[in-house]
Design a protein around this motif. Structure first.
Motif, PDB file in Angstrom:
ATOM      1  N   VAL A  75       0.854  -1.191   0.000  1.00  0.00           N
ATOM      2  CA  VAL A  75       0.000   0.000   0.000  1.00  0.00           C
ATOM      3  C   VAL A  75       0.889   1.239   0.000  1.00  0.00           C
ATOM      4  O   VAL A  75       1.833   1.335   0.799  1.00  0.00           O
ATOM      5  N   SER A  76       0.614   2.190  -0.889  1.00  0.00           N
ATOM      6  CA  SER A  76       1.385   3.426  -0.952  1.00  0.00           C
ATOM      7  C   SER A  76       0.943   4.345   0.183  1.00  0.00           C
ATOM      8  O   SER A  76      -0.206   4.815   0.201  1.00  0.00           O
ATOM      9  N   THR A  77       1.842   4.592   1.118  1.00  0.00           N
ATOM     10  CA  THR A  77       1.489   5.370   2.307  1.00  0.00           C
ATOM     11  C   THR A  77       2.468   6.518   2.487  1.00  0.00           C
ATOM     12  O   THR A  77       3.617   6.471   2.046  1.00  0.00           O
ATOM     13  N   LEU A  78       1.999   7.550   3.206  1.00  0.00           N
ATOM     14  CA  LEU A  78       2.830   8.725   3.481  1.00  0.00           C
ATOM     15  C   LEU A  78       2.283   9.454   4.702  1.00  0.00           C
ATOM     16  O   LEU A  78       1.061   9.570   4.866  1.00  0.00           O
ATOM     17  N   ILE A  79       3.185   9.924   5.559  1.00  0.00           N
ATOM     18  CA  ILE A  79       2.773  10.785   6.664  1.00  0.00           C
ATOM     19  C   ILE A  79       2.604  12.200   6.120  1.00  0.00           C
ATOM     20  O   ILE A  79       3.555  12.799   5.634  1.00  0.00           O
ATOM     21  N   SER A  80       1.391  12.746   6.180  1.00  0.00           N
ATOM     22  CA  SER A  80       1.134  14.058   5.587  1.00  0.00           C
ATOM     23  C   SER A  80       1.015  15.170   6.615  1.00  0.00           C
ATOM     24  O   SER A  80       1.248  16.329   6.289  1.00  0.00           O
TER      25      SER A  80
ATOM     26  N   GLN B 266      -1.279  12.056  10.722  1.00  0.00           N
ATOM     27  CA  GLN B 266      -2.176  11.686   9.649  1.00  0.00           C
ATOM     28  C   GLN B 266      -1.392  10.905   8.598  1.00  0.00           C
ATOM     29  O   GLN B 266      -0.377  11.387   8.095  1.00  0.00           O
ATOM     30  N   VAL B 267      -1.843   9.709   8.282  1.00  0.00           N
ATOM     31  CA  VAL B 267      -1.233   8.879   7.258  1.00  0.00           C
ATOM     32  C   VAL B 267      -2.181   8.799   6.074  1.00  0.00           C
ATOM     33  O   VAL B 267      -3.373   8.482   6.231  1.00  0.00           O
ATOM     34  N   ASP B 268      -1.674   9.120   4.881  1.00  0.00           N
ATOM     35  CA  ASP B 268      -2.437   8.978   3.649  1.00  0.00           C
ATOM     36  C   ASP B 268      -2.048   7.659   2.994  1.00  0.00           C
ATOM     37  O   ASP B 268      -0.846   7.360   2.840  1.00  0.00           O
ATOM     38  N   ALA B 269      -3.038   6.894   2.606  1.00  0.00           N
ATOM     39  CA  ALA B 269      -2.779   5.580   1.999  1.00  0.00           C
ATOM     40  C   ALA B 269      -3.626   5.434   0.738  1.00  0.00           C
ATOM     41  O   ALA B 269      -4.852   5.592   0.780  1.00  0.00           O
TER      42      ALA B 269
ATOM     43  N   HIS C 191      -7.521   6.034   1.639  1.00  0.00           N
ATOM     44  CA  HIS C 191      -8.009   6.060   3.020  1.00  0.00           C
ATOM     45  C   HIS C 191      -6.981   6.777   3.889  1.00  0.00           C
ATOM     46  O   HIS C 191      -5.801   6.863   3.551  1.00  0.00           O
ATOM     47  N   ASN C 192      -7.439   7.333   5.020  1.00  0.00           N
ATOM     48  CA  ASN C 192      -6.577   8.014   5.986  1.00  0.00           C
ATOM     49  C   ASN C 192      -6.573   7.257   7.298  1.00  0.00           C
ATOM     50  O   ASN C 192      -7.564   6.607   7.680  1.00  0.00           O
ATOM     51  N   GLU C 193      -5.445   7.376   7.978  1.00  0.00           N
ATOM     52  CA  GLU C 193      -5.314   6.780   9.293  1.00  0.00           C
ATOM     53  C   GLU C 193      -4.887   7.856  10.288  1.00  0.00           C
ATOM     54  O   GLU C 193      -4.030   8.690   9.978  1.00  0.00           O
TER      55      GLU C 193
ATOM     56  N   LYS D 220      -8.668   3.925  11.599  1.00  0.00           N
ATOM     57  CA  LYS D 220      -8.539   3.851  10.151  1.00  0.00           C
ATOM     58  C   LYS D 220      -9.871   4.265   9.548  1.00  0.00           C
ATOM     59  O   LYS D 220     -10.904   3.634   9.794  1.00  0.00           O
ATOM     60  N   PHE D 221      -9.860   5.342   8.787  1.00  0.00           N
ATOM     61  CA  PHE D 221     -11.087   5.849   8.199  1.00  0.00           C
ATOM     62  C   PHE D 221     -11.322   5.181   6.848  1.00  0.00           C
ATOM     63  O   PHE D 221     -10.373   4.772   6.162  1.00  0.00           O
ATOM     64  N   ASP D 222     -12.574   5.108   6.470  1.00  0.00           N
ATOM     65  CA  ASP D 222     -12.950   4.359   5.273  1.00  0.00           C
ATOM     66  C   ASP D 222     -12.437   5.028   4.010  1.00  0.00           C
ATOM     67  O   ASP D 222     -12.299   6.257   3.957  1.00  0.00           O
ATOM     68  N   PRO D 223     -12.155   4.233   2.979  1.00  0.00           N
ATOM     69  CA  PRO D 223     -11.652   4.796   1.727  1.00  0.00           C
ATOM     70  C   PRO D 223     -12.720   5.570   0.967  1.00  0.00           C
ATOM     71  O   PRO D 223     -13.911   5.280   1.051  1.00  0.00           O
ATOM     72  N   THR D 224     -12.253   6.549   0.219  1.00  0.00           N
ATOM     73  CA  THR D 224     -13.110   7.357  -0.637  1.00  0.00           C
ATOM     74  C   THR D 224     -12.235   7.950  -1.719  1.00  0.00           C
ATOM     75  O   THR D 224     -11.027   7.710  -1.758  1.00  0.00           O
ATOM     76  N   ILE D 225     -12.807   8.743  -2.617  1.00  0.00           N
ATOM     77  CA  ILE D 225     -12.008   9.306  -3.710  1.00  0.00           C
ATOM     78  C   ILE D 225     -11.344  10.610  -3.312  1.00  0.00           C
ATOM     79  O   ILE D 225     -10.495  11.125  -4.019  1.00  0.00           O
TER      80      ILE D 225
END
Length: 777
Positions: free
Chosen positions: A81-86, A98-101, A111-113, A129-134
């Motif tokens: 999964v492509s993730t990044l701390i934003s 906040q992690v963007d995935a 999705h964000n964590e 872990k919040f649900d995925p969306t566009i």
């Protein structure tokens, strides 16, 4: 341009006293930060450490400015999964992450964590872990682009979060899994309620929704309520609001006023427009990056002043109509281009990428100016305020002789400070931060990214030669700017071989100004002499002062050199100028109770155009703009400078104009070698001297016309003058030159209030002055 700094870089690498040092090779350690936006590095500090994203996945890194203290804390990513701390949002006992995935690129889902961390691996864990969306499932910031959250109190934070069941709604967290919960489903079911601007005021948090409504929450469903706005008002959703002086300030729109600053106390009745600042009444996009930054006396905002233009004018408001002022009449902030900015206590700096214009404002009306324009460099970015000096990265993005390197600015000069990657490669510095009064940043010296430290020790070390302009002669590895304190230790003989700058400057070795001026904004502390020759010393700050001047350590104004006092005004009061010649110390104090102006002063031996009694010194005083000045000045000299005809008892300040020495309204001579005399209410300027009244164009009248009886007396005496002298001004001085009493002459003046001693009575009739001695037994 770049090649001239190559020698400087070698010195930095070889000399132990150079102050740009490599703390850690982060590239070799595999912990290179990817968080290169400066706004991230200004909000990622917790517990005196800075946290960041490492590499291309969500790996939490930390630095405390040391080698051992810069390391990987924990990998927050998930394989595949492509993730990044934003975002990193500091709270009281920990910080939020906040992690963007990216779950999928086709179809695109994200999705964000929400995590929390205390800086240890064990203390770093997932909260939700919040649900995925566009789109982004959570919004932790208090506006669209900021990396901060203005709702935090202790550990509690409010934000927007997305779940499939409830859509995009209001959430809060206290840093525990159980305490990370939705506050209110404002749009029932799966519908979304876009929101932003989370701002705490008192015990409540305020925010606005995508429909332009203002809401308040106390953290409960029932306590989350809409605040009805005045009729026709909409809160501008693509921006932030700020709590200032106990109220909320935000941008609002109504058809009558257009986009303007509004203020609210959290009630409908307490919500009103602050001021109508723009003639435009349409709804338009407002630049958000600079909006509502707190500065001295208020908060900043921008305004579009004309239709069909994308250029903003800078304003400041304290929440009142009278306190809402335009800071710039220069529309240099172009919202359609990239805009980078930095702020110090004294000024805000803005770089407009499309116009290549560098602009500053001192937060005061009329205090704005363009520093540079039509710049060859295509970017100024990563602005950071280090000890009131603006540091940033600049250059041409492509490889070349002016590739990206560290620069800095004091509001007057903009200089490339170091060439970390010599030749044609950029070092691309980023991530400026400060710990324990030292500046840190990351840069690539051609061998990978390193963590650098700069402590800004502007102490002269004479390691190469005695020239001020050689950066290698300073512990900092570069010469000081007008915002930087500098020290000249004893034991040297410094050659100021170009324009020199400092904020506070402590001088313990002689300075010789050979080809440049000395400029300072704070205090110049003299523990050694300074020789001007044909150059100038400029007091540039509003309160700039020269300290510790004496008969040994002073400013020698030989030749055409001058001391220039900028912004001399009534608020500033007296300014002491310890000036002299190579052989004599002749300081002055100068005060201007009139219109603010710049005054230039020097002194030379000898006095011309008189054969009478005089002090052999001439003080030259001039003002930049003629008129509207009202100056009081005191002159000091030594007994050895008095010619044989000079009599201190009949001395006055002379002012040379119209081919003669004219008398100024002046006091009696005070002191005991050295001596001082003062003149008041001077409004025109040229050479000044100290002469006998008989040597002046305005002669003194005979003392035989004045009677004091009895004299000596017991304190009860009378002053009698002819009728033509009625109304003349009289002043009684003690022998220290202090004014004891001032009055107007009547037919007979009596005084019984003087204590035992000797006094001087000075009577002035027009430009004529006479002095008589009074003895009280």
């Amino acid at each position: 341009m770049k090649k001239i700094y190559t020698t400087l870089l070698l010195v930095i690498g070889l000399y132990a006293n150079a102050q740009l040092t490599i703390v850690k090779d982060v590239a070799a350690a595999g912990i290179t930060p990817t968080s290169d936006k400066q706004v991230f590095w200004q909000n990622n500090k917790w517990n005196n450490k800075f946290y960041f994203n490492i590499g291309t996945t969500a790996k939490l890194g930390v630095t405390d400015g040391t080698d051992a203290g810069t390391f990987l804390v924990k990998d927050l990513g998930v394989a595949g999964v492509s993730t990044l701390i934003s975002k990193i949002i500091p709270a009281q006992d920990f910080f939020y992450i906040q992690v963007d995935a990216i779950d999928s690129y086709s179809p695109y889902t994200l999705h964000n964590e929400l995590w929390r961390s205390d800086g240890t691996a064990a203390g770093t864990f997932l909260l939700k872990k919040f649900d995925p969306t566009i789109s982004y499932p959570i919004n932790l910031g208090s506006d669209i682009s900021e990396y901060c959250n203005n709702s935090i109190l202790g550990n509690e934070m409010f934000f927007a979060g997305f779940t499939t069941a409830n859509g995009y709604e209001l959430w809060k967290s206290d840093g525990t899994v159980s305490g990370t919960v939705m506050v209110k489903d404002m749009t029932a079911g799966a519908g979304n309620t876009p929101m932003d601007g989370f701002t705490r005021l008192g015990s409540n948090v305020y925010f606005f929704t995508g429909s332009g409504q203002l809401w308040r929450t106390n953290g409960t469903d029932a306590g989350t309520v809409n605040i009805p706005l005045p009729a026709g008002l909409t809160v501008y959703v693509y921006n932030t609001m700020v709590a200032y002086n106990g109220k909320l300030i935000f941008i609002g729109y109504d058809a009558t006023n257009g986009m303007e600053p509004w203020i609210s106390d959290g009630t409908t009745a307490g919500t009103h427009i602050i001021a109508n600042t723009s003639p435009r009444t349409d709804y338009y996009y407002v630049l958000k990056d600079l909006m509502f930054k707190e500065v001295p006396g208020g908060v900043l905002f921008q305004q579009l002043m004309t239709s069909g233009s994308n250029k903003n004018t800078l304003w400041k408001t304290d929440g009142t109509s009278s306190g809402t002022v335009q800071l710039s009449n220069l529309d240099v902030i172009d919202e359609q281009s990239g805009v980078d900015f930095g702020m110090t206590q004294q000024s805000i700096y803005v770089y407009n990428q499309s116009q290549k214009t560098f602009f500053k404002s001192n937060y005061q009306p009329g205090g704005s100016s363009v520093i540079s324009q039509n710049l060859a460099y295509n970017q100024f970015k990563n602005f950071y305020n280090f000890k009131n000096t603006l540091w940033f990265s600049s250059g041409i993005a492509a490889f070349g002789s002016d590739a990206f390197e560290p620069w800095r600015c004091d509001g007057f000069q903009t200089v490339k400070t170091f060439d970390i990657n010599p030749g044609v490669g950029p070092s691309t510095p980023f991530g400026y931060f400060e710990i324990n009064n030292d500046l840190y940043f990351f840069a690539n010296n051609g061998g990978g990214v390193k963590l650098y430290k700069f402590n800004g020790d502007f102490t002269f070390n004479n390691s190469v030669n005695n020239n001020w302009s050689n950066g290698s002669n300073w512990n900092a590895g570069t010469t000081p700017l007008l915002t930087e304190d500098a020290t000249i230790p004893s034991g040297f003989n410094i050659n100021v071989d170009g324009n020199a700058f400092a904020n506070n400057l402590n001088v313990s070795s002689p300075l010789n100004l050979t080809t440049g001026n000395l400029n300072f904004r704070g205090n110049l502390s003299l523990n050694a002499p300074v020789t001007l020759n044909a150059n100038n010393v400029n007091l540039k700050g509003e309160n700039a002062a020269i300290l510790n001047g004496n008969a040994i350590n002073y400013l020698t104004t030989n030749g055409a050199g001058t001391v220039n006092v900028e912004n001399l005004n009534p608020t500033r009061g007296q300014v002491n100028l310890p000036i002299g010649t190579a052989t004599n110390y002749n300081p002055i104090t100068i005060e201007n109770t009139g219109t603010s102006d710049t005054f230039s002063v020097n002194v030379q031996d000898g006095i011309s155009n008189t054969t009478g009694g005089a002090v052999n010194a001439t003080w030259n005083i001039s003002e930049a703009i003629a008129g509207d000045s009202n100056v009081n000045v005191s002159f000091t000299w030594n007994q050895t400078q008095e010619n044989g005809l000079f009599n201190r008892n009949t001395a006055a300040v002379g002012h040379y104009y119209n081919a003669t020495w004219n008398s100024e309204s002046s006091s009696i001579v005070t002191g005991t070698n050295p001596y001082t005399i003062s003149a008041t209410n001077i409004s025109s300027f040229s050479p000044f001297g100290v002469l006998n009244q008989s040597a002046l164009g305005n002669t003194s009248f005979t003392t035989a016309e004045i009677s004091i009886y009895p004299n000596p007396s017991n304190g009860n005496f009378a002053i009698q003058v002819p009728d033509s002298f009625i109304g003349s001004r009289a002043v009684i001085y003690n022998l220290l030159g202090q004014s004891i009493k001032e009055f107007s002459i009547d037919e007979v003046n009596q005084n019984t209030n003087l204590e035992k001693g000797v006094y001087l009575l000075q009577i002035q009739k027009g430009n004529q002055v006479s002095t008589k001695k009074i003895i009280i037994k």
